[in-house]
Design a protein around this motif. Sequence first.
Motif, mmCIF file in Angstrom:
data_model
loop_
_atom_site.group_PDB
_atom_site.id
_atom_site.type_symbol
_atom_site.label_atom_id
_atom_site.label_comp_id
_atom_site.label_asym_id
_atom_site.label_seq_id
_atom_site.Cartn_x
_atom_site.Cartn_y
_atom_site.Cartn_z
ATOM 1 N N LEU A 100 0.842 -1.195 0.000
ATOM 2 C CA LEU A 100 0.000 0.000 0.000
ATOM 3 C C LEU A 100 0.877 1.245 0.000
ATOM 4 C CD1 LEU A 100 -2.613 -1.062 2.707
ATOM 5 C CD2 LEU A 100 -2.909 -1.107 0.220
ATOM 6 N N GLN A 101 0.349 2.338 -0.558
ATOM 7 C CA GLN A 101 1.026 3.627 -0.468
ATOM 8 C C GLN A 101 0.398 4.435 0.662
ATOM 9 O OE1 GLN A 101 2.340 5.857 -3.929
ATOM 10 N NE2 GLN A 101 1.410 4.305 -5.277
ATOM 11 N N VAL A 102 1.238 5.186 1.368
ATOM 12 C CA VAL A 102 0.766 6.007 2.480
ATOM 13 C C VAL A 102 1.333 7.413 2.362
ATOM 14 C CG1 VAL A 102 0.596 4.009 4.019
ATOM 15 C CG2 VAL A 102 2.709 5.375 3.978
ATOM 16 N N ALA A 103 0.673 8.355 3.029
ATOM 17 C CA ALA A 103 1.176 9.726 3.137
ATOM 18 C C ALA A 103 1.788 9.889 4.519
ATOM 19 C CB ALA A 103 0.047 10.721 2.932
ATOM 20 N N SER A 116 -7.841 7.647 7.039
ATOM 21 C CA SER A 116 -7.263 7.394 5.716
ATOM 22 C C SER A 116 -7.534 8.603 4.841
ATOM 23 C CB SER A 116 -7.839 6.116 5.090
ATOM 24 O OG SER A 116 -9.239 6.242 4.916
ATOM 25 N N LEU A 117 -6.840 8.662 3.716
ATOM 26 C CA LEU A 117 -6.942 9.827 2.840
ATOM 27 C C LEU A 117 -7.043 9.406 1.383
ATOM 28 C CD1 LEU A 117 -4.004 11.925 4.394
ATOM 29 C CD2 LEU A 117 -6.454 12.342 4.756
ATOM 30 N N THR A 118 -7.555 10.323 0.567
ATOM 31 C CA THR A 118 -7.432 10.177 -0.886
ATOM 32 C C THR A 118 -6.341 11.132 -1.345
ATOM 33 O OG1 THR A 118 -9.045 11.907 -1.399
ATOM 34 C CG2 THR A 118 -9.894 9.655 -1.060
ATOM 35 N N VAL A 151 5.128 13.334 2.539
ATOM 36 C CA VAL A 151 5.788 12.571 1.482
ATOM 37 C C VAL A 151 5.046 11.254 1.318
ATOM 38 C CG1 VAL A 151 7.479 11.530 3.078
ATOM 39 C CG2 VAL A 151 7.962 11.618 0.622
ATOM 40 N N ILE A 152 4.841 10.851 0.082
ATOM 41 C CA ILE A 152 4.153 9.595 -0.213
ATOM 42 C C ILE A 152 5.193 8.496 -0.373
ATOM 43 C CG2 ILE A 152 2.675 8.384 -1.862
ATOM 44 C CD1 ILE A 152 1.454 11.101 -2.579
ATOM 45 N N LEU A 153 4.970 7.369 0.349
ATOM 46 C CA LEU A 153 5.922 6.255 0.335
ATOM 47 C C LEU A 153 5.162 4.932 0.355
ATOM 48 C CD1 LEU A 153 8.501 7.383 3.071
ATOM 49 C CD2 LEU A 153 8.853 7.432 0.585
ATOM 50 N N PRO A 154 5.803 3.855 -0.096
ATOM 51 C CA PRO A 154 5.256 2.524 0.201
ATOM 52 C C PRO A 154 5.228 2.343 1.719
ATOM 53 C CG PRO A 154 6.933 2.393 -1.512
ATOM 54 C CD PRO A 154 6.989 3.785 -0.956
ATOM 55 N N MET A 155 4.221 1.629 2.216
ATOM 56 C CA MET A 155 4.052 1.519 3.663
ATOM 57 C C MET A 155 5.288 0.944 4.355
ATOM 58 S SD MET A 155 1.097 -0.475 5.886
ATOM 59 C CE MET A 155 -0.231 0.591 5.318
ATOM 60 N N GLN A 170 -3.033 5.844 5.147
ATOM 61 C CA GLN A 170 -3.150 5.140 3.863
ATOM 62 C C GLN A 170 -3.819 6.024 2.828
ATOM 63 O OE1 GLN A 170 -5.360 1.462 4.013
ATOM 64 N NE2 GLN A 170 -5.591 1.384 1.794
ATOM 65 N N LEU A 171 -3.304 5.978 1.602
ATOM 66 C CA LEU A 171 -3.930 6.638 0.460
ATOM 67 C C LEU A 171 -4.807 5.601 -0.248
ATOM 68 C CD1 LEU A 171 -1.000 8.773 -0.996
ATOM 69 C CD2 LEU A 171 -3.020 9.591 0.241
#
Length: 261
Positions: A100-103, A116-118, A151-155, A170-171
């Motif tokens: 998953l990608q997360v912010a 969680s976010l979009t 910053v957006i990263l893999p979890m 989580q995005l």
Amino acid sequence: MTESDLPEAAQPHTHDPEEEDQFAVGYVPGVMPGKWFRRWEERHHKPVLSQQQLRADGWREALTNGDIKACFVRLDWEEQDPSLEELRQNFRAVALYEELQVAVLDQDHILTVAESLTTDELNAESSPQQKPATDDAGMAVELTAAGVGPVILPMSLARLHHRKDVTYRQLTDAPTIPVALVWPQDLSEEDEATVQQFVGIVRGRSANSGRDTPPSKEQESKKKKQPQKQQPKAPQRRGGKGPKGAKAASASKNARRRRPR
């Protein structure tokens, strides 16, 4: 773990006699294959497994030089990362799972109130940093903590570089990031068999599976030397072989029955 703790890019391979008896498996930052390494050790497989964390920009060279026999890699994250189909043009590979990608946010950010976010919600309330390379993720998290922006990263990378002054969400609309196990196409027959045994563990093959424990060379040699079993001969009927003999035996038996006492 900080960026400085990561090993340097793989250097030209030099053969060490002690390394020849080891099964070296690499992994890029964030990927956590520890459970599979433990299963290999618990099942007492040979050769002994040696685990190596590599920089994300060094796994191709490490595989090509023979420094490692297989590697856990993340795909489709950096611009130069191949897809699974492109990867299989030069390597062997099996897809394992999707990340998953997360912010990553500083603890005081207004968006931390959400579970969680979009992507649109993130962009509406902040100006995220440019997507960092895997090996620069630690620095990007430090900048987030300093208030530069999310910053957006893999979890798994967010967890690797976790700090008390940051958190992540989580995005929900971001694509997942695939992780695969990769190894060279030109391994020796013995090394390929070892990798396939490890692939079985990664895919969840049980210890009792016949495929998990291939026969040793000694067992295969004994099997080849064993003579083939001959089929037992059919018992011969009295009166000779073939239909004539069978008829004669039947006639003799009937004659005995009709013989007066």
